[in-house]
Scaffold this motif. Structure first.
Motif, PDB file in Angstrom:
ATOM      1  N   CYS A  26      48.094  36.243  31.582  1.00  0.00           N
ATOM      2  CA  CYS A  26      47.075  36.781  30.681  1.00  0.00           C
ATOM      3  C   CYS A  26      45.698  36.780  31.354  1.00  0.00           C
ATOM      4  CB  CYS A  26      47.017  35.957  29.401  1.00  0.00           C
ATOM      5  SG  CYS A  26      45.779  36.568  28.236  1.00  0.00           S
ATOM      6  N   PRO A  27      45.088  37.934  31.499  1.00  0.00           N
ATOM      7  CA  PRO A  27      43.777  37.989  32.152  1.00  0.00           C
ATOM      8  C   PRO A  27      42.660  37.299  31.358  1.00  0.00           C
ATOM      9  CG  PRO A  27      44.365  40.142  31.280  1.00  0.00           C
ATOM     10  CD  PRO A  27      45.558  39.259  31.100  1.00  0.00           C
ATOM     11  N   ASP A  28      42.911  37.024  30.078  1.00  0.00           N
ATOM     12  CA  ASP A  28      41.901  36.342  29.270  1.00  0.00           C
ATOM     13  C   ASP A  28      42.002  34.820  29.359  1.00  0.00           C
ATOM     14  OD1 ASP A  28      40.796  38.734  28.347  1.00  0.00           O
ATOM     15  OD2 ASP A  28      42.270  38.877  26.734  1.00  0.00           O
ATOM     16  N   ALA A  29      43.100  34.297  29.862  1.00  0.00           N
ATOM     17  CA  ALA A  29      43.272  32.854  30.030  1.00  0.00           C
ATOM     18  C   ALA A  29      42.560  32.437  31.312  1.00  0.00           C
ATOM     19  CB  ALA A  29      44.744  32.493  30.082  1.00  0.00           C
ATOM     20  N   LEU A  30      41.606  31.543  31.195  1.00  0.00           N
ATOM     21  CA  LEU A  30      40.797  31.153  32.351  1.00  0.00           C
ATOM     22  C   LEU A  30      41.043  29.734  32.833  1.00  0.00           C
ATOM     23  CD1 LEU A  30      37.390  32.655  31.169  1.00  0.00           C
ATOM     24  CD2 LEU A  30      39.096  33.688  32.690  1.00  0.00           C
ATOM     25  N   ILE A  31      41.312  28.817  31.899  1.00  0.00           N
ATOM     26  CA  ILE A  31      41.419  27.406  32.228  1.00  0.00           C
ATOM     27  C   ILE A  31      42.828  26.897  31.962  1.00  0.00           C
ATOM     28  CG2 ILE A  31      40.536  25.075  31.711  1.00  0.00           C
ATOM     29  CD1 ILE A  31      38.336  26.752  32.833  1.00  0.00           C
ATOM     30  N   HIS A  32      43.324  26.066  32.872  1.00  0.00           N
ATOM     31  CA  HIS A  32      44.613  25.409  32.694  1.00  0.00           C
ATOM     32  C   HIS A  32      44.366  23.905  32.671  1.00  0.00           C
ATOM     33  CE1 HIS A  32      48.830  24.419  33.081  1.00  0.00           C
ATOM     34  NE2 HIS A  32      48.544  23.641  34.108  1.00  0.00           N
ATOM     35  N   LEU A  42      40.861  26.371  37.213  1.00  0.00           N
ATOM     36  CA  LEU A  42      40.696  27.800  36.929  1.00  0.00           C
ATOM     37  C   LEU A  42      41.982  28.492  37.335  1.00  0.00           C
ATOM     38  CD1 LEU A  42      37.140  28.376  38.431  1.00  0.00           C
ATOM     39  CD2 LEU A  42      37.738  28.010  36.034  1.00  0.00           C
ATOM     40  N   ILE A  43      42.515  29.317  36.446  1.00  0.00           N
ATOM     41  CA  ILE A  43      43.746  30.047  36.731  1.00  0.00           C
ATOM     42  C   ILE A  43      43.456  31.156  37.733  1.00  0.00           C
ATOM     43  CG2 ILE A  43      45.525  31.543  35.748  1.00  0.00           C
ATOM     44  CD1 ILE A  43      45.196  29.981  33.114  1.00  0.00           C
ATOM     45  N   VAL A  44      44.275  31.216  38.789  1.00  0.00           N
ATOM     46  CA  VAL A  44      44.181  32.275  39.792  1.00  0.00           C
ATOM     47  C   VAL A  44      45.146  33.377  39.365  1.00  0.00           C
ATOM     48  CG1 VAL A  44      44.487  32.881  42.215  1.00  0.00           C
ATOM     49  CG2 VAL A  44      43.638  30.600  41.591  1.00  0.00           C
ATOM     50  N   HIS A  45      44.607  34.515  38.982  1.00  0.00           N
ATOM     51  CA  HIS A  45      45.448  35.609  38.477  1.00  0.00           C
ATOM     52  C   HIS A  45      45.939  36.474  39.637  1.00  0.00           C
ATOM     53  CE1 HIS A  45      44.835  34.745  34.267  1.00  0.00           C
ATOM     54  NE2 HIS A  45      43.564  34.539  34.533  1.00  0.00           N
ATOM     55  N   VAL A  51      46.215  27.336  40.452  1.00  0.00           N
ATOM     56  CA  VAL A  51      44.930  27.005  39.845  1.00  0.00           C
ATOM     57  C   VAL A  51      44.023  26.425  40.917  1.00  0.00           C
ATOM     58  CG1 VAL A  51      45.866  26.570  37.539  1.00  0.00           C
ATOM     59  CG2 VAL A  51      45.647  24.694  39.134  1.00  0.00           C
ATOM     60  N   ILE A  52      42.736  26.537  40.691  1.00  0.00           N
ATOM     61  CA  ILE A  52      41.740  25.898  41.545  1.00  0.00           C
ATOM     62  C   ILE A  52      41.126  24.782  40.724  1.00  0.00           C
ATOM     63  CG2 ILE A  52      39.557  26.191  42.762  1.00  0.00           C
ATOM     64  CD1 ILE A  52      40.325  29.161  43.096  1.00  0.00           C
ATOM     65  N   GLY A  53      41.301  23.547  41.188  1.00  0.00           N
ATOM     66  CA  GLY A  53      40.818  22.392  40.446  1.00  0.00           C
ATOM     67  C   GLY A  53      39.313  22.442  40.229  1.00  0.00           C
TER      68      GLY A  53
END
Length: 71
Positions: A26-32, A42-45, A51-53
């Motif tokens: 999902c392009p709207d999901a930013l944080i995991h 941060l989610i890497v799409h 993810v980038i911590g």
């Protein structure tokens, strides 16, 4: 249950999408948030589940639990 730093972080972590059941698609999901490592990223799409911590909340600036392993 984990208490996150602010309401915006909770909203970002708990967001869902009807079109994308997998948050990594999902392009709207930013944080995991990883319950296993207690870390945020941060989610890497890029089609995977990378993810980038991150160490600080992008909204309130609070220090976040740090982890070397995200998932």
């Amino acid at each position: 249950m984990k208490t996150h730093c602010c309401a915006r972080m909770v909203a970002a972590i708990e967001s869902t999408c009807e079109k994308h059941p997998d948050r990594f698609n999902c392009p709207d999901a930013l944080i995991h948030y990883s319950t296993r490592s207690d870390g945020y990223g941060l989610i890497v799409h890029d089609g995977g589940s990378s993810v980038i911590g991150i160490d600080y909340c992008p909204w309130c600036g609070a220090a976040l639990a740090s982890s070397e392993e995200e998932s």
